[in-house]
Write a protein that holds these residues in place. Structure first.
Motif, PDB file in Angstrom:
ATOM      1  N   PHE A   1     -10.870  -6.794 -14.910  1.00  0.00           N
ATOM      2  CA  PHE A   1     -10.148  -7.129 -16.138  1.00  0.00           C
ATOM      3  C   PHE A   1     -10.880  -6.576 -17.363  1.00  0.00           C
ATOM      4  O   PHE A   1     -10.243  -6.192 -18.345  1.00  0.00           O
ATOM      5  CB  PHE A   1      -9.970  -8.649 -16.271  1.00  0.00           C
TER       6      PHE A   1
ATOM      7  N   VAL B   1     -10.478  -5.048 -21.755  1.00  0.00           N
ATOM      8  CA  VAL B   1     -11.438  -5.432 -22.799  1.00  0.00           C
ATOM      9  C   VAL B   1     -12.194  -4.208 -23.326  1.00  0.00           C
ATOM     10  O   VAL B   1     -12.162  -3.922 -24.528  1.00  0.00           O
ATOM     11  CB  VAL B   1     -12.454  -6.479 -22.299  1.00  0.00           C
TER      12      VAL B   1
ATOM     13  N   THR C   1     -16.227 -10.134 -27.415  1.00  0.00           N
ATOM     14  CA  THR C   1     -15.488 -11.248 -26.809  1.00  0.00           C
ATOM     15  C   THR C   1     -15.877 -12.568 -27.460  1.00  0.00           C
ATOM     16  O   THR C   1     -15.017 -13.389 -27.797  1.00  0.00           O
ATOM     17  CB  THR C   1     -15.777 -11.294 -25.296  1.00  0.00           C
TER      18      THR C   1
ATOM     19  N   ILE D   1     -14.002 -15.603 -29.843  1.00  0.00           N
ATOM     20  CA  ILE D   1     -14.101 -17.043 -29.567  1.00  0.00           C
ATOM     21  C   ILE D   1     -14.702 -17.752 -30.773  1.00  0.00           C
ATOM     22  O   ILE D   1     -14.231 -18.810 -31.203  1.00  0.00           O
ATOM     23  CB  ILE D   1     -14.944 -17.276 -28.292  1.00  0.00           C
TER      24      ILE D   1
ATOM     25  N   VAL E   1      -7.358 -18.851 -26.713  1.00  0.00           N
ATOM     26  CA  VAL E   1      -8.744 -18.405 -26.884  1.00  0.00           C
ATOM     27  C   VAL E   1      -9.601 -19.554 -26.366  1.00  0.00           C
ATOM     28  O   VAL E   1      -9.216 -20.715 -26.483  1.00  0.00           O
ATOM     29  CB  VAL E   1      -9.083 -18.147 -28.367  1.00  0.00           C
TER      30      VAL E   1
ATOM     31  N   TYR F   1     -13.040 -11.745 -18.228  1.00  0.00           N
ATOM     32  CA  TYR F   1     -12.048 -11.109 -19.110  1.00  0.00           C
ATOM     33  C   TYR F   1     -12.333 -11.551 -20.538  1.00  0.00           C
ATOM     34  O   TYR F   1     -13.173 -10.966 -21.223  1.00  0.00           O
ATOM     35  CB  TYR F   1     -10.638 -11.479 -18.610  1.00  0.00           C
ATOM     36  N   ASP F   2     -11.699 -12.633 -20.981  1.00  0.00           N
ATOM     37  CA  ASP F   2     -11.776 -12.987 -22.404  1.00  0.00           C
ATOM     38  C   ASP F   2     -12.583 -14.241 -22.662  1.00  0.00           C
ATOM     39  O   ASP F   2     -12.632 -14.703 -23.800  1.00  0.00           O
ATOM     40  CB  ASP F   2     -10.357 -13.163 -22.957  1.00  0.00           C
TER      41      ASP F   2
END
Lengths: 403, 390
Positions: free
Chosen positions: B132, B137, B148, B152, B253, B375-376
């Motif tokens: 991912f 990303v 990332t 956040i 998020v 990933y995120d």
């Protein structure tokens, strides 16, 4: 051994980098669809949930996924400007704005952000091919395009498209109607220099557009390897964009009504001509920050055409070569764009009934493909219909076209 | 959960070791693993033949896994585990090894994390981290975890009202704690002025919000009280643990971690509350994750986080000693070993053998791990409460 004096040394060549290129098979499937200008994401065949990033099973119900057109609306959730990157391409483009977006289609995704976007704002998502040829999400401001919102004025957006204004562009065959319309459209779009290739046999070099201040005429014969290399070396400024309009259209079959010399010449222009042009232009384009090679190609390349067998074969060979060229150019960031057309409204297609594509319309479509960074474009009803049918069922399409 | 969780009876955790970190090392991860085993042998007297369980975590030992390490290190374990969960791997190793020993599948389990950091390791490690990340990303600016966590942090600051100075307080306290730790890579005084003036990395993340990648190794042993006693090893018991992966994936998020799903289970199992904790060792890749753990582990309500940070002294002599070795933010992030230093430092504090200053009368440590930005967001979370056996 003596060294040349220091002041005479060439500065180091600016190496063009591209973004990181490793992708999964599912992501390549998305890039293939993005190349056609589609906005598609995977959705579940069982529960209809939309998934992102691309994957191999639905995370809601483990169903099979299929690509489907999706609504492109989104809302910006969070944002950052990246000031430090270890990747050579992005290091040359810092700071880089990106963010998290909530897609109307369902999932959340990271995306490149247009400069005017802030958290909470509505956006329109576009799937674009990055300089490495891979699909990426780009968020543009929703609603009308004010000056501030104009994508073309956004530094990051311009990395995904091919600007024409101020650039040096070669049109390989300005003797025929398609190329002539291309030269006219490029001057109107503000190209810095349009280099118009005319074969030695072209006679009407007195057309006013060829006398335009921003037009330089060169004698370019794509059937002569030495001539192509020599001509490209004579152009006043380094080439940014090559638009290959050259082709040789004659009707005729294979075992009947065939002229081998005509078939051979069609191959010399369409296929070998592309190789000669690409071979000479590629090193120049690769050194440019936003190089592009545009190939105009007949949609007859997809499946052959019994009525124009030699020409269709030459265009098939050309399509094959341009796919390989795209592969070679990927590491240099040079975009290779294909513009498919059906019969054009010119001397070559006098025997055919409408619909036919007007040369000016074809030229406008090329400019649009550059402005949108779209890898594959079909112009006109015939080309669109052929591509749609070919994508769904190539075997059936080949049969129907050659009945 | 219908069946009550079994208590961690008949097990001790002991022998925390740390191989001094280096910013860059030409040595491979295997060398660092070997160095940790030599330290363990020196602490405990155990040799290769004494180890019957082995749990390994590393990002840079490739192509080897725990399997390759058994041959490389001459181990013949009857219980083997490989944990690829980075920042959550210490607590996860502890949980697995504890149950193995408790159930008799092994008696002496070495839990070990080792990673090297060569000059281009960081970039190369990033580019092959996860599918991912490669697909969705890295193509967006290749900012790595900094970008990332910037996303956040941006969202969390707007949700909670936490400001940069609040993150600064956490970073300054950890740096003050690092001052007494001779192994910390960054021990110089960090002032709020310097913190705020640092160059931006990925807005709103600035330089001192980021860890310094380095090479290092951390290890500990899980065994029976009888074996620990026979070897004269001080040990701690496990009061409670939790673990969760891919929690709250519906949050756009990351605004909370998996701890929040299981936090009542942790404190109920342990029979204590946050007020009983003498030192708190949390995963600290970025200060926003430290603050998130203060909330999700139950030390304060989310709406109180700003006040809580402003009125709490997180230094070693303070109300809630936090990341007492300096944490990764000051000691350095040695890859997967960064996910072990919370366990080794917590153990040291309650066993009263710290690297630097001692938290007065420490008996209970809360340890929290967070790992793997697939990933995120960080996917893996885990926490444990340890109590010294005296």
């Amino acid at each position: 051994m003596t060294h040349p004096p220091h002041e005479n040394r060439e500065p180091a060549v600016q190496v063009q980098h591209v973004p990181p290129g490793t992708r999964s098979r599912a992501m390549h499937a998305l890039s293939a669809r993005t190349a056609q200008g589609r906005f598609m994401l995977q959705s579940c065949m069982a529960c209809a949930a939309v998934a992102w990033p691309p994957r191999d099973a639905c995370p809601q119900c483990w169903g099979e996924l299929a690509w489907a057109d999706q609504s492109a609306g989104a809302r910006i959730v969070s944002q950052t400007a990246i000031h430090v990157s270890t990747d050579p391409y992005f290091r040359a483009h810092l700071p880089w704005r990106m963010g998290t977006v909530q897609l109307d289609a369902g999932p959340v995704a990271m995306a490149h952000l247009h400069g005017a976007l802030k958290p909470g704002m509505r956006a329109v998502m576009r799937l674009m091919l990055d300089r490495g040829g891979n699909a990426a999400l780009f968020a543009l401001p929703a609603g009308g395009m004010s000056d501030m919102n104009d994508p073309q004025s956004d530094r990051q957006w311009r990395e995904f498209v091919v600007p024409v204004a101020g650039r040096t562009v070669l049109v390989s065959d300005a003797a025929h109607a398609m190329g002539r319309a291309m030269v006219r459209a490029l001057t109107q779009a503000g190209a810095g220099l349009v280099v118009a290739g005319l074969s030695a046999s072209a006679t009407d070099a007195d057309d006013a557009i060829l006398g335009h201040d921003a037009v330089q005429i060169v004698r370019l014969d794509l059937t002569d390897t030495a001539s192509v290399a020599a001509v490209l070396g004579m152009i006043e400024r380094p080439l940014d964009i090559v638009i290959n309009t050259a082709r040789y259209v004659r009707d005729g079959g294979v075992s009947r009504n065939a002229t081998l010399a005509e078939q051979q010449f069609a191959l010399e222009v369409s296929a070998m001509g592309l190789s000669r042009l690409a071979g000479a232009a590629a090193p120049i384009l690769a050194g440019r920050p936003q190089g592009a090679f545009v190939d105009l190609i007949s949609v007859q390349a997809l499946a052959g055409d019994a009525g124009f067998a030699g020409f269709a074969a030459a265009e098939s060979a050309r399509l094959s070569l341009v796919q390989s060229l795209r592969h070679e150019m990927r590491a240099t960031g040079v975009r290779v764009l294909t513009v498919f057309t059906g019969p054009t409204d010119d001397a070559d297609h006098q025997s055919l009934p409408p619909p036919k594509v007007a040369p000016a319309r074809l030229a406008a479509a090329v400019l649009d493909a550059l402005a949108q960074g779209r890898e594959q474009t079909c112009v006109g009803d015939v080309a669109k219909d052929a591509m749609a049918r070919w994508l769904v069922d190539p075997a059936l399409f080949i049969r129907e076209i050659n009945l | 959960m219908s069946r009550p969780r079994a208590a961690y009876d008949g097990v001790v955790v002991c022998a925390p070791v740390t191989v001094p970190y280096q910013r860059f090392s030409p040595q491979p991860a295997h060398w660092w693993a070997g160095a940790a085993l030599r330290l363990l042998a020196r602490e405990t007297g155990f040799g290769p033949a004494d180890i019957d369980g082995f749990c390994f975590s590393s990002f840079s030992a490739g192509p080897d896994t725990a399997v390759g390490m058994t041959q490389h290190m001459g181990l013949t374990p009857r219980w083997l585990d490989h944990i690829p969960t980075g920042g959550a791997s210490g607590v996860m190793a502890l949980r697995r090894a504890t149950r193995a020993v408790q159930c008799g599948d092994a008696e002496v389990v070495v839990c070990l994390a080792a990673d090297t950091n060569q000059i281009d390791s960081f970039r190369q490690g990033l580019s092959a981290f996860s599918r991912f990340s490669q697909d969705a990303v890295y193509p967006y600016g290749f900012g790595g975890p900094n970008a990332t966590f910037a996303l956040i942090t941006d969202a969390w600051m707007r949700e909670t009202g936490v400001e940069r100075t609040d993150f600064g307080r956490l970073c300054l306290a950890q740096r003050a704690n690092a001052a007494s730790n001779p192994l910390a890579l960054q021990r110089g005084v960090l002032t709020m002025e310097t913190y705020l003036a640092a160059r931006p990395i990925a807005d709103p993340v600035h330089l001192f919000d980021c860890v310094m990648p380095c090479a290092g190794a951390e290890a500990f042993i899980v065994t029976t009280p009888e074996i620990a006693a026979a070897r004269g090893l001080a040990g701690a018991g496990i009061l409670g643990t939790i673990e969760r992966h891919n929690a709250y994936h519906e949050d756009p998020v990351q605004r909370r971690g998996g701890w929040a799903m299981d936090i009542d289970d942790l404190w109920t199992m342990a029979g204590i509350g946050p007020g009983d904790v003498d030192c708190l060792q949390v995963y600290d890749d970025y200060p926003v994750i430290v603050a998130m753990q203060l909330v999700d582990l139950g030390f304060c309500a989310k709406e109180e986080i700003v006040d809580f940070i402003r009125r709490t002294d997180f230094e070693i002599g303070g109300d809630l000693p936090l990341n007492t070795n300096g944490g990764q933010l000051s000691a350095g992030q040695a890859g997967a070993a960064g996910g072990f230093q919370n366990v080794t430092e917590g153990l040291r504090q309650i066993l009263h053998c710290p690297l630097g200053a001692q938290v007065p009368d420490a008996g209970i440590a809360a340890i929290s791990g967070f790992g793997l930005v697939n990933y995120d967001r960080g996917v893996c979370t885990a926490a444990a409460l340890l109590k010294a056996l005296r």
